[in-house]
Design an enzyme around this catalytic site. Structure first.
Site, PDB file in Angstrom:
ATOM      1  CB  VAL A  99      -1.020  -0.015   0.730  1.00 29.77           C
ATOM      2  CG1 VAL A  99      -1.860  -1.372   1.282  1.00 29.77           C
ATOM      3  CG2 VAL A  99      -0.402  -0.032   2.372  1.00 29.77           C
ATOM      4  CG  HIS A 115      -3.614  -6.267  -0.413  1.00 30.49           C
ATOM      5  ND1 HIS A 115      -2.828  -7.178   0.050  1.00 30.49           N
ATOM      6  CD2 HIS A 115      -4.439  -7.074  -0.802  1.00 30.49           C
ATOM      7  CE1 HIS A 115      -2.805  -8.409  -0.615  1.00 30.49           C
ATOM      8  NE2 HIS A 115      -4.047  -8.691  -0.825  1.00 30.49           N
ATOM      9  CB  CYS A 123     -16.053   8.619   1.602  1.00 26.57           C
ATOM     10  SG  CYS A 123     -17.756   9.073   2.380  1.00 26.57           S
ATOM     11  CB  CYS A 126     -20.616   9.336  -1.387  1.00 26.19           C
ATOM     12  SG  CYS A 126     -19.015   9.938  -1.573  1.00 26.19           S
ATOM     13  CB  CYS A 142     -16.691  12.488   2.241  1.00 25.89           C
ATOM     14  SG  CYS A 142     -16.531  12.154   0.880  1.00 25.89           S
ATOM     15  N   GLY A 182       9.564 -11.018  -2.856  1.00 27.44           N
ATOM     16  CA  GLY A 182       9.531 -10.298  -1.555  1.00 27.44           C
ATOM     17  C   GLY A 182       8.114 -10.280  -0.919  1.00 27.44           C
ATOM     18  CB  THR A 183       4.885 -12.041  -1.495  1.00 28.00           C
ATOM     19  OG1 THR A 183       4.006 -12.219  -0.918  1.00 28.00           O
ATOM     20  CG2 THR A 183       5.357 -12.801  -3.198  1.00 28.00           C
ATOM     21  CB  ALA A 225      14.357  -6.844  -3.423  1.00 27.67           C
TER      22      ALA A 225
HETATM   23  C1  BV8 Z   1      -9.819 -12.013   0.792  1.00 27.13           C
HETATM   24  C2  BV8 Z   1      -3.807  -4.334   5.233  1.00 27.13           C
HETATM   25  C3  BV8 Z   1     -12.006 -13.449   0.009  1.00 27.13           C
HETATM   26  C4  BV8 Z   1      -3.259  -2.962   4.102  1.00 27.13           C
HETATM   27  C5  BV8 Z   1      -3.318  -6.754   4.147  1.00 27.13           C
HETATM   28  C6  BV8 Z   1      -7.163 -18.958   1.700  1.00 27.13           C
HETATM   29  C7  BV8 Z   1      -6.406 -19.270   2.453  1.00 27.13           C
HETATM   30  C8  BV8 Z   1      -6.594 -19.055   3.800  1.00 27.13           C
HETATM   31  C9  BV8 Z   1      -7.256 -17.921   4.553  1.00 27.13           C
HETATM   32  C10 BV8 Z   1      -7.603 -16.989   3.086  1.00 27.13           C
HETATM   33  C11 BV8 Z   1      -8.018 -17.765   2.301  1.00 27.13           C
HETATM   34  N1  BV8 Z   1      -8.621 -16.650   1.185  1.00 27.13           N
HETATM   35  C12 BV8 Z   1      -9.140 -15.739   1.857  1.00 27.13           C
HETATM   36  C13 BV8 Z   1      -8.461 -15.884   3.375  1.00 27.13           C
HETATM   37  C14 BV8 Z   1      -8.078 -15.004   4.348  1.00 27.13           C
HETATM   38  C15 BV8 Z   1      -7.355 -14.047   4.530  1.00 27.13           C
HETATM   39  C16 BV8 Z   1      -6.460 -14.229   4.724  1.00 27.13           C
HETATM   40  O1  BV8 Z   1      -4.889 -14.793   3.554  1.00 27.13           O
HETATM   41  N2  BV8 Z   1      -5.589 -14.297   5.774  1.00 27.13           N
HETATM   42  C17 BV8 Z   1      -4.375 -15.925   5.617  1.00 27.13           C
HETATM   43  C18 BV8 Z   1      -3.078 -14.672   6.565  1.00 27.13           C
HETATM   44  C19 BV8 Z   1      -4.505 -16.329   6.737  1.00 27.13           C
HETATM   45  N3  BV8 Z   1      -7.258 -12.874   2.941  1.00 27.13           N
HETATM   46  C20 BV8 Z   1      -8.041 -12.079   2.930  1.00 27.13           C
HETATM   47  O2  BV8 Z   1      -9.084 -11.491   3.917  1.00 27.13           O
HETATM   48  C21 BV8 Z   1      -7.877 -11.537   1.984  1.00 27.13           C
HETATM   49  N4  BV8 Z   1      -9.451 -11.213   1.017  1.00 27.13           N
HETATM   50  O3  BV8 Z   1      -9.801 -13.276   0.571  1.00 27.13           O
HETATM   51  O4  BV8 Z   1     -11.460 -11.541   0.401  1.00 27.13           O
HETATM   52  C22 BV8 Z   1     -14.442 -12.103   0.114  1.00 27.13           C
HETATM   53  C23 BV8 Z   1     -14.852 -12.512  -1.085  1.00 27.13           C
HETATM   54  C24 BV8 Z   1     -16.188 -12.033  -1.421  1.00 27.13           C
HETATM   55  C25 BV8 Z   1     -15.605 -10.921  -0.881  1.00 27.13           C
HETATM   56  C26 BV8 Z   1     -15.446 -10.334   0.220  1.00 27.13           C
HETATM   57  C27 BV8 Z   1     -13.863 -11.088   0.861  1.00 27.13           C
HETATM   58  C28 BV8 Z   1      -7.811  -9.957   2.193  1.00 27.13           C
HETATM   59  C29 BV8 Z   1      -6.370  -9.903   1.464  1.00 27.13           C
HETATM   60  C30 BV8 Z   1      -5.733  -8.530   2.415  1.00 27.13           C
HETATM   61  C31 BV8 Z   1      -5.900  -8.188   3.688  1.00 27.13           C
HETATM   62  N5  BV8 Z   1      -4.788  -6.560   4.052  1.00 27.13           N
HETATM   63  N6  BV8 Z   1      -3.237  -6.144   4.546  1.00 27.13           N
HETATM   64  C32 BV8 Z   1      -1.808  -3.243   4.888  1.00 27.13           C
HETATM   65  O5  BV8 Z   1      -2.553  -2.853   6.208  1.00 27.13           O
HETATM   66  O6  BV8 Z   1      -0.464  -2.872   4.236  1.00 27.13           O
HETATM   67  S1  BV8 Z   1      -2.571  -8.372   4.144  1.00 27.13           S
HETATM   68  C33 BV8 Z   1      -1.019  -8.001   4.649  1.00 27.13           C
HETATM   69  O7  BV8 Z   1       0.063  -9.134   4.011  1.00 27.13           O
HETATM   70  C34 BV8 Z   1      -0.318  -6.890   3.779  1.00 27.13           C
HETATM   71  O8  BV8 Z   1      -0.694  -6.219   2.326  1.00 27.13           O
HETATM   72  C35 BV8 Z   1       0.677  -7.481   2.763  1.00 27.13           C
HETATM   73  O9  BV8 Z   1       1.341  -6.773   1.273  1.00 27.13           O
HETATM   74  C36 BV8 Z   1       0.302  -9.288   2.831  1.00 27.13           C
HETATM   75  C37 BV8 Z   1       1.200 -10.107   2.172  1.00 27.13           C
HETATM   76  O10 BV8 Z   1       2.548  -9.590   2.644  1.00 27.13           O
HETATM   77  P1  BV8 Z   1       4.099  -9.842   2.652  1.00 27.13           P
HETATM   78  O11 BV8 Z   1       3.747  -8.508   1.278  1.00 27.13           O
HETATM   79  O12 BV8 Z   1       4.070 -11.225   1.796  1.00 27.13           O
HETATM   80  O13 BV8 Z   1       4.843  -9.204   3.509  1.00 27.13           O
HETATM   81  P2  BV8 Z   1       5.301 -10.367   4.282  1.00 27.13           P
HETATM   82  O14 BV8 Z   1       6.444  -9.616   5.852  1.00 27.13           O
HETATM   83  O15 BV8 Z   1       4.531 -11.403   5.002  1.00 27.13           O
HETATM   84  O16 BV8 Z   1       6.035 -10.829   3.864  1.00 27.13           O
HETATM   85  C38 BV8 Z   1       7.704 -10.530   3.305  1.00 27.13           C
HETATM   86  C39 BV8 Z   1       8.307 -11.154   2.694  1.00 27.13           C
HETATM   87  O17 BV8 Z   1       9.471 -10.431   2.217  1.00 27.13           O
HETATM   88  C40 BV8 Z   1       9.289 -12.013   3.536  1.00 27.13           C
HETATM   89  O18 BV8 Z   1       8.978 -13.625   2.530  1.00 27.13           O
HETATM   90  C41 BV8 Z   1      10.700 -11.288   3.228  1.00 27.13           C
HETATM   91  O19 BV8 Z   1      11.669 -13.166   3.275  1.00 27.13           O
HETATM   92  C42 BV8 Z   1      10.861 -11.037   2.104  1.00 27.13           C
HETATM   93  N7  BV8 Z   1      11.589  -9.741   2.580  1.00 27.13           N
HETATM   94  C43 BV8 Z   1      12.355  -9.475   3.707  1.00 27.13           C
HETATM   95  N8  BV8 Z   1      13.807  -8.263   3.072  1.00 27.13           N
HETATM   96  C44 BV8 Z   1      13.076  -8.372   1.658  1.00 27.13           C
HETATM   97  C45 BV8 Z   1      12.340  -9.672   1.069  1.00 27.13           C
HETATM   98  N9  BV8 Z   1      13.003 -10.459  -0.113  1.00 27.13           N
HETATM   99  C46 BV8 Z   1      13.718  -9.385  -0.833  1.00 27.13           C
HETATM  100  N10 BV8 Z   1      14.340  -8.362  -0.290  1.00 27.13           N
HETATM  101  C47 BV8 Z   1      14.680  -7.720   0.663  1.00 27.13           C
HETATM  102  N11 BV8 Z   1      15.271  -7.051   1.097  1.00 27.13           N
END
Ligand code: BV8
Length: 241
Positions: A99, A115, A123, A126, A142, A182-183, A225
């Site tokens: 984000v 995301h 809002c 609306c 708003c 990086g995910t 990265a």
């Molecule tokens: C939805 C808010 C349905 C914004 C975020 C199926 C299976 C299991 C669960 C679910 C599923 N389907 C849905 C779910 C539920 C849920 C989910 O996935 N839960 C999980 C955690 C169990 N998903 C949802 O709720 C999603 N919605 O499915 O809706 C629906 C259907 C119909 C109608 C309505 C709804 C919504 C998901 C979005 C949630 N919002 N954040 C914010 O505050 O930022 S998610 C949050 O995690 C962030 O957005 C982030 O982007 C995202 C993913 O995290 P990563 O980006 O991967 O970051 P992380 O720290 O985890 O990892 C970093 C990586 O970088 C590491 O691997 C590290 O090694 C690496 N790294 C570090 N440094 C470096 C590097 N790599 C390279 N170079 C470096 N220097």
């Protein structure tokens, strides 16, 4: 004679918080990450916002303000992706879970924030979405309908539908190469994209360490990265001739 045109591969890139780590932004699930300091249930769900909007606003206001810190700037990985998009003759879409605004500031344009974005507010009354750099609060009015009390970060919380899923689905449908950068591969539906394209696209994971979906990738390139992304993109351009 029918012109034989070598179709350049169509590429989808998915980025996560790791690509912004070297720009000074915390990731979520690293030991020093955001979720080590605050609970998802308290700040990143619709229920949290309904229960305690001030707390959720404070969480996002702090992260939005951090983007205005001059020390937080696009790094070599963001810049390489923006340059690549302009040089690549084939299809290209950059899908980010982040984000932050670093991809756009680096110059990426074929970019989708699935995301949402810290730099936008929406809002609840609306539905108006406005660019937003300042703090939000429960009294913010708003700019479109004038009503207060409904403004929220234009960010997708857990349990909410990610944005642009049709555009993303179409790009995944036609892609020849899928690159995840990086995910941690723990959040769906983004984590499931690699499985969606496996078998008909080459898949590559760039990370410091294997993510949760690592086994689904054809290839893994380990390293920061800022080093692995420019190297991979330069190799793709070289191979394309
Ligand atoms: C939805 C808010 C349905 C914004 C975020 C199926 C299976 C299991 C669960 C679910 C599923 N389907 C849905 C779910 C539920 C849920 C989910 O996935 N839960 C999980 C955690 C169990 N998903 C949802 O709720 C999603 N919605 O499915 O809706 C629906 C259907 C119909 C109608 C309505 C709804 C919504 C998901 C979005 C949630 N919002 N954040 C914010 O505050 O930022 S998610 C949050 O995690 C962030 O957005 C982030 O982007 C995202 C993913 O995290 P990563 O980006 O991967 O970051 P992380 O720290 O985890 O990892 C970093 C990586 O970088 C590491 O691997 C590290 O090694 C690496 N790294 C570090 N440094 C470096 C590097 N790599 C390279 N170079 C470096 N220097």
């Amino acid at each position: 004679m029918e012109a034989v045109t070598r179709r350049h591969p169509s590429i989808v890139v998915l980025t996560g918080a790791g690509i912004s780590r070297e720009s000074g932004l915390a990731t979520f699930r690293d030991p020093d990450g955001i979720w080590a300091r605050v609970r998802v249930e308290d700040v990143a769900t619709p229920g949290a916002f309904a229960r305690d909007p001030a707390r959720v606003h404070a969480f996002y206001n702090a992260r939005r303000a951090q983007l205005r810190d001059p020390a937080v700037a696009p790094n070599a990985a963001h810049l390489a992706l923006a340059r690549f998009e302009r040089a690549w003759p084939g299809g290209f879409l950059l899908v980010t879970q982040n984000v932050d605004d670093l991809h756009a500031r680096a110059g990426s344009r074929r970019l989708v924030h699935m995301h949402g974005e810290l730099g936008k507010a929406r809002c609840g009354h609306c539905g108006h979405v406005a660019p937003w750099q300042e703090d939000l609060s429960a009294t913010t009015a708003c700019p479109s309908c004038g009503r207060a009390g409904g403004m929220r970060p234009h960010v997708v919380w857990f349990g909410e539908m990610p944005l642009a899923m049709d555009e993303i689905g179409a790009a995944l449908e036609g892609c020849d190469l899928f690159v995840a950068i990086g995910t941690s591969g723990q959040v769906h539906p983004a984590a499931g994209f690699v499985a969606e394209v496996a078998g008909r696209a080459r898949t590559v994971e760039l990370n410091l360490e294997p993510g949760a979906m690592s086994r689904a990738f054809d290839e893994r390139i380990e390293g920061p990265a800022s080093e692995t992304v420019p190297a991979l993109l330069e190799a793709l351009l070289r191979d394309a001739g």
